[in-house]
Design a protein around this motif. Structure first.
Motif, PDB file in Angstrom:
ATOM      1  N   ASP A  30       0.833  -1.212   0.000  1.00  0.00           N
ATOM      2  CA  ASP A  30       0.000   0.000   0.000  1.00  0.00           C
ATOM      3  C   ASP A  30       0.863   1.256   0.000  1.00  0.00           C
ATOM      4  O   ASP A  30       0.569   2.228  -0.709  1.00  0.00           O
ATOM      5  CB  ASP A  30      -0.940   0.009   1.203  1.00  0.00           C
ATOM      6  CG  ASP A  30      -2.049  -1.029   1.109  1.00  0.00           C
ATOM      7  OD1 ASP A  30      -2.245  -1.602   0.012  1.00  0.00           O
ATOM      8  OD2 ASP A  30      -2.699  -1.279   2.144  1.00  0.00           O
ATOM      9  N   GLY A  33       2.448   1.682  -3.398  1.00  0.00           N
ATOM     10  CA  GLY A  33       1.409   2.140  -4.318  1.00  0.00           C
ATOM     11  C   GLY A  33       1.098   3.621  -4.142  1.00  0.00           C
ATOM     12  O   GLY A  33       0.972   4.368  -5.122  1.00  0.00           O
ATOM     13  N   ALA A  34       0.998   4.059  -2.896  1.00  0.00           N
ATOM     14  CA  ALA A  34       0.729   5.473  -2.616  1.00  0.00           C
ATOM     15  C   ALA A  34       1.888   6.347  -3.090  1.00  0.00           C
ATOM     16  O   ALA A  34       1.670   7.429  -3.648  1.00  0.00           O
ATOM     17  CB  ALA A  34       0.479   5.670  -1.125  1.00  0.00           C
ATOM     18  N   LYS A  36       3.966   5.702  -5.541  1.00  0.00           N
ATOM     19  CA  LYS A  36       3.915   5.752  -7.004  1.00  0.00           C
ATOM     20  C   LYS A  36       2.822   6.702  -7.477  1.00  0.00           C
ATOM     21  O   LYS A  36       3.009   7.445  -8.434  1.00  0.00           O
ATOM     22  CB  LYS A  36       3.666   4.356  -7.582  1.00  0.00           C
ATOM     23  CG  LYS A  36       4.860   3.434  -7.519  1.00  0.00           C
ATOM     24  CD  LYS A  36       4.503   2.095  -8.149  1.00  0.00           C
ATOM     25  CE  LYS A  36       5.637   1.124  -8.119  1.00  0.00           C
ATOM     26  NZ  LYS A  36       5.271  -0.173  -8.742  1.00  0.00           N
ATOM     27  N   THR A  37       1.688   6.681  -6.799  1.00  0.00           N
ATOM     28  CA  THR A  37       0.548   7.522  -7.182  1.00  0.00           C
ATOM     29  C   THR A  37       0.897   9.010  -7.119  1.00  0.00           C
ATOM     30  O   THR A  37       0.494   9.776  -7.983  1.00  0.00           O
ATOM     31  CB  THR A  37      -0.659   7.230  -6.271  1.00  0.00           C
ATOM     32  OG1 THR A  37      -1.034   5.864  -6.437  1.00  0.00           O
ATOM     33  CG2 THR A  37      -1.843   8.115  -6.619  1.00  0.00           C
ATOM     34  N   VAL A  38       1.663   9.399  -6.096  1.00  0.00           N
ATOM     35  CA  VAL A  38       2.021  10.814  -5.972  1.00  0.00           C
ATOM     36  C   VAL A  38       3.248  11.182  -6.788  1.00  0.00           C
ATOM     37  O   VAL A  38       3.654  12.336  -6.808  1.00  0.00           O
ATOM     38  CB  VAL A  38       2.207  11.243  -4.498  1.00  0.00           C
ATOM     39  CG1 VAL A  38       0.920  11.079  -3.723  1.00  0.00           C
ATOM     40  CG2 VAL A  38       3.343  10.505  -3.848  1.00  0.00           C
ATOM     41  N   GLY A  39       3.830  10.198  -7.468  1.00  0.00           N
ATOM     42  CA  GLY A  39       4.904  10.495  -8.409  1.00  0.00           C
ATOM     43  C   GLY A  39       6.327  10.379  -7.894  1.00  0.00           C
ATOM     44  O   GLY A  39       7.245  10.902  -8.521  1.00  0.00           O
ATOM     45  N   GLN A  42      10.776   5.856  -8.956  1.00  0.00           N
ATOM     46  CA  GLN A  42      10.902   4.451  -8.563  1.00  0.00           C
ATOM     47  C   GLN A  42      12.232   4.184  -7.876  1.00  0.00           C
ATOM     48  O   GLN A  42      12.305   3.428  -6.920  1.00  0.00           O
ATOM     49  CB  GLN A  42      10.741   3.542  -9.783  1.00  0.00           C
ATOM     50  CG  GLN A  42      10.706   2.078  -9.424  1.00  0.00           C
ATOM     51  CD  GLN A  42      10.379   1.206 -10.624  1.00  0.00           C
ATOM     52  OE1 GLN A  42      10.000   1.704 -11.682  1.00  0.00           O
ATOM     53  NE2 GLN A  42      10.516  -0.083 -10.475  1.00  0.00           N
TER      54      GLN A  42
END
Length: 65
Positions: A30, A33-34, A36-39, A42
């Motif tokens: 989680d 994922g969070a 990655k969502t905010v950019g 990696q």
């Protein structure tokens, strides 16, 4: 390192351990994922995870009497 359990010696794992491992895995997934969502890049995510793993390993090894 006396608090470290080798899983192969503790098999089969108890339900409480399985639940804790599953909760840890979900929390990590989680959080990644969070991030990655905010950019977040990696490479930064991987670096942070690697750093925490290294720090925890160092802590376990350093506790060895």
């Amino acid at each position: 390192m006396s608090k470290v359990t080798r899983l192969r010696h503790a098999l089969p794992l108890g339900q409480d351990i399985n639940a804790a491992v599953n909760a840890l895995d979900k929390a990590i997934a989680d959080a990644v994922g969070a991030a990655k969502t905010v950019g977040l890049p990696q490479g930064l995510i991987v670096g942070l995870l690697h750093g925490h793993a290294h720090a925890q390993t160092h802590q376990m090894v350093s506790e060895f009497p």
